[in-house]
Motif scaffolding. Sequence first.
Motif, PDB file in Angstrom:
ATOM      1  N   SER A 171     -24.535  37.961 -47.437  1.00  0.00           N
ATOM      2  CA  SER A 171     -23.350  37.399 -48.084  1.00  0.00           C
ATOM      3  C   SER A 171     -23.107  35.981 -47.599  1.00  0.00           C
ATOM      4  N   SER A 172     -23.381  35.704 -46.332  1.00  0.00           N
ATOM      5  CA  SER A 172     -23.144  34.328 -45.900  1.00  0.00           C
ATOM      6  C   SER A 172     -24.206  33.402 -46.485  1.00  0.00           C
ATOM      7  N   VAL A 218     -23.108  32.526 -50.090  1.00  0.00           N
ATOM      8  CA  VAL A 218     -22.106  31.458 -50.175  1.00  0.00           C
ATOM      9  C   VAL A 218     -22.760  30.107 -49.914  1.00  0.00           C
ATOM     10  N   TRP A 236     -24.616  29.027 -52.937  1.00  0.00           N
ATOM     11  CA  TRP A 236     -23.703  28.573 -53.998  1.00  0.00           C
ATOM     12  C   TRP A 236     -23.278  27.138 -53.741  1.00  0.00           C
ATOM     13  N   LEU A 255     -24.045  23.826 -56.167  1.00  0.00           N
ATOM     14  CA  LEU A 255     -22.990  22.977 -56.721  1.00  0.00           C
ATOM     15  C   LEU A 255     -23.391  21.514 -56.698  1.00  0.00           C
ATOM     16  N   LYS A 256     -24.094  21.124 -55.642  1.00  0.00           N
ATOM     17  CA  LYS A 256     -24.387  19.704 -55.445  1.00  0.00           C
ATOM     18  C   LYS A 256     -25.466  19.219 -56.397  1.00  0.00           C
ATOM     19  N   PRO A 266     -20.477  34.875 -55.024  1.00  0.00           N
ATOM     20  CA  PRO A 266     -19.842  33.559 -54.937  1.00  0.00           C
ATOM     21  C   PRO A 266     -19.713  32.866 -56.284  1.00  0.00           C
ATOM     22  N   SER A 310     -16.265  31.547 -58.100  1.00  0.00           N
ATOM     23  CA  SER A 310     -16.015  30.163 -58.506  1.00  0.00           C
ATOM     24  C   SER A 310     -15.753  30.103 -60.002  1.00  0.00           C
ATOM     25  N   LEU A 333     -11.211  27.150 -50.993  1.00  0.00           N
ATOM     26  CA  LEU A 333     -12.574  26.723 -50.654  1.00  0.00           C
ATOM     27  C   LEU A 333     -13.357  26.373 -51.913  1.00  0.00           C
ATOM     28  N   GLU A 334     -13.226  27.237 -52.943  1.00  0.00           N
ATOM     29  CA  GLU A 334     -13.956  26.997 -54.189  1.00  0.00           C
ATOM     30  C   GLU A 334     -13.483  25.695 -54.821  1.00  0.00           C
ATOM     31  N   GLU A 350     -14.698  22.657 -52.877  1.00  0.00           N
ATOM     32  CA  GLU A 350     -16.125  22.373 -53.006  1.00  0.00           C
ATOM     33  C   GLU A 350     -16.480  21.906 -54.413  1.00  0.00           C
ATOM     34  N   ILE A 351     -15.872  22.566 -55.415  1.00  0.00           N
ATOM     35  CA  ILE A 351     -16.189  22.194 -56.799  1.00  0.00           C
ATOM     36  C   ILE A 351     -15.730  20.760 -57.072  1.00  0.00           C
ATOM     37  N   ALA A 390     -17.946  18.265 -55.369  1.00  0.00           N
ATOM     38  CA  ALA A 390     -19.261  18.128 -55.993  1.00  0.00           C
ATOM     39  C   ALA A 390     -19.148  17.450 -57.349  1.00  0.00           C
ATOM     40  N   ARG A 443     -13.172  26.271 -42.727  1.00  0.00           N
ATOM     41  CA  ARG A 443     -13.967  27.438 -43.073  1.00  0.00           C
ATOM     42  C   ARG A 443     -14.480  28.122 -41.810  1.00  0.00           C
ATOM     43  N   GLU A 444     -14.950  27.327 -40.868  1.00  0.00           N
ATOM     44  CA  GLU A 444     -15.452  27.888 -39.613  1.00  0.00           C
ATOM     45  C   GLU A 444     -14.355  28.653 -38.894  1.00  0.00           C
ATOM     46  N   MET A 449     -13.094  33.196 -51.762  1.00  0.00           N
ATOM     47  CA  MET A 449     -14.484  33.094 -51.328  1.00  0.00           C
ATOM     48  C   MET A 449     -14.674  33.763 -49.975  1.00  0.00           C
ATOM     49  N   ALA A 451     -15.192  37.361 -50.607  1.00  0.00           N
ATOM     50  CA  ALA A 451     -16.541  37.607 -51.116  1.00  0.00           C
ATOM     51  C   ALA A 451     -17.548  37.565 -49.977  1.00  0.00           C
ATOM     52  N   GLU A 452     -17.309  36.684 -49.004  1.00  0.00           N
ATOM     53  CA  GLU A 452     -18.264  36.543 -47.913  1.00  0.00           C
ATOM     54  C   GLU A 452     -18.116  37.666 -46.891  1.00  0.00           C
TER      55      GLU A 452
END
Lengths: 178, 242
Positions: free
Chosen positions: A165-166, A169, A172, A176-177, B11, B15, B134-135, B138-139, B142, B162-163, B190, B193-194
């Motif tokens: 799962s990690s 993520v 993903w 995206l990039k 993930p 998103s 987070l989504e 990041e979206i 990007a 996130r960490e 997210m 999900a993780e």
Amino acid sequence: MPSYYDIDAILTDSQKVPCTFEITVPGLGYLDGNPGEPIKEGTKVELPLWLGEMLAVTQNNTNTPTLSLDLPQCLSARVVNALKADPRVVDIRALAPHFYALGSRMLELFDEEELLDVLTDTFKRRAKEIADQAHHPRGVLGEGAEFLRGLDESERQLFRSAHESSKAVRNWMVDLKK
Amino acid sequence: MAHPSPPGLTPSEVSFLCEMELVTVIPRQKQDAYTLLGGPTPPLTPPLRANLPLWLALLLKRQKRANIAPPPWLAPAALSTILESETTEYPAAFTPGPALPPAPPSLRDEAASPPFVPTSVVGAADTALPYHWLEMGEILLAGAGDDFEEPDAVRRLLRDLREVRMAKVRAGVEVLDAGGGVKMNGVGGMEIAEGRAFIGGVVDGLRKIGASKEAVRREREREERRVGYRGQEDEEDMDDLQ
């Protein structure tokens, strides 16, 4: 109740446990390496759990159990003490590949409150370590290798799912990039 | 039975859900309202800002027909404040999500939670992370990185957050129990999900280890109920005899 076709349950039940015969059984000497001879009362042999359990709980006509079960080596006081001291350094895969499953099977047969607590605590503390290892992919070759080798089958499953799962993520984010 | 995909959302599915959130765009061209399944979008007139779903905003951004205004909580100052409170004020829990506005009386139940509450438009609160933080971050980084003033600072802060928060998810197993729960208020989509596979696996493992104890307890309860029932029956029998 595990499924009939659950391969892990089958492998758990085929792990050996120490048994002591309470009565003399004719013709069963091949278990002890003496084919054709009777097996004597008081003989200690290692039998698979499914067989030992069956013989220990069934009644015969003398009204005593055929044999008595003992806790396997991997759940002995020495191992339990080591787990109490620090669960993370014990190589439980070397003790039994299905350590927790065997432990919970033995808990069904023996009433050991303390063992249950030790196993629960061990699982929790090791799970935290597993999550750290799965999340930071430094471990597999570096300092974590020793720990990861010592995981039992259910812990490996846990590691795999946490890692997947990690990774999903992370993938993903990379996608995206693009 | 082998299931093709694990339970829960992947993930990319999370998103996808996040793309329904409203964001604020600054249009660069005139554009009439689109009639979408979810209702018409506001007409776009260049200097005026408008709130559009994220997917449409990204599309317009890609076609250079609009710029996206990042939500206020994605500013470096707001993110560092949240990170600060995440480590000092709530060392063991997640910072609570944005406060929900009072629900309008006509839509009391369904309208008062995301995605029906815009948490990522320009007027949103900047003191809390919304569910899709987070989504969304990041979206936007990007797809519209050039609309940020300091994209690298935002990216770094997001990674730090996130960490910190994933470490909290993992630390949660300490208090997990075979039948117990762990409070995860304020957790993001997210992050669920993780963490789902791991947390579910731990609870499953604990349940298997404690299965014998559980079985004994059930057996005893059933026994007690049966004995209690029997006792009543006996009394009735006695009454009959008398």
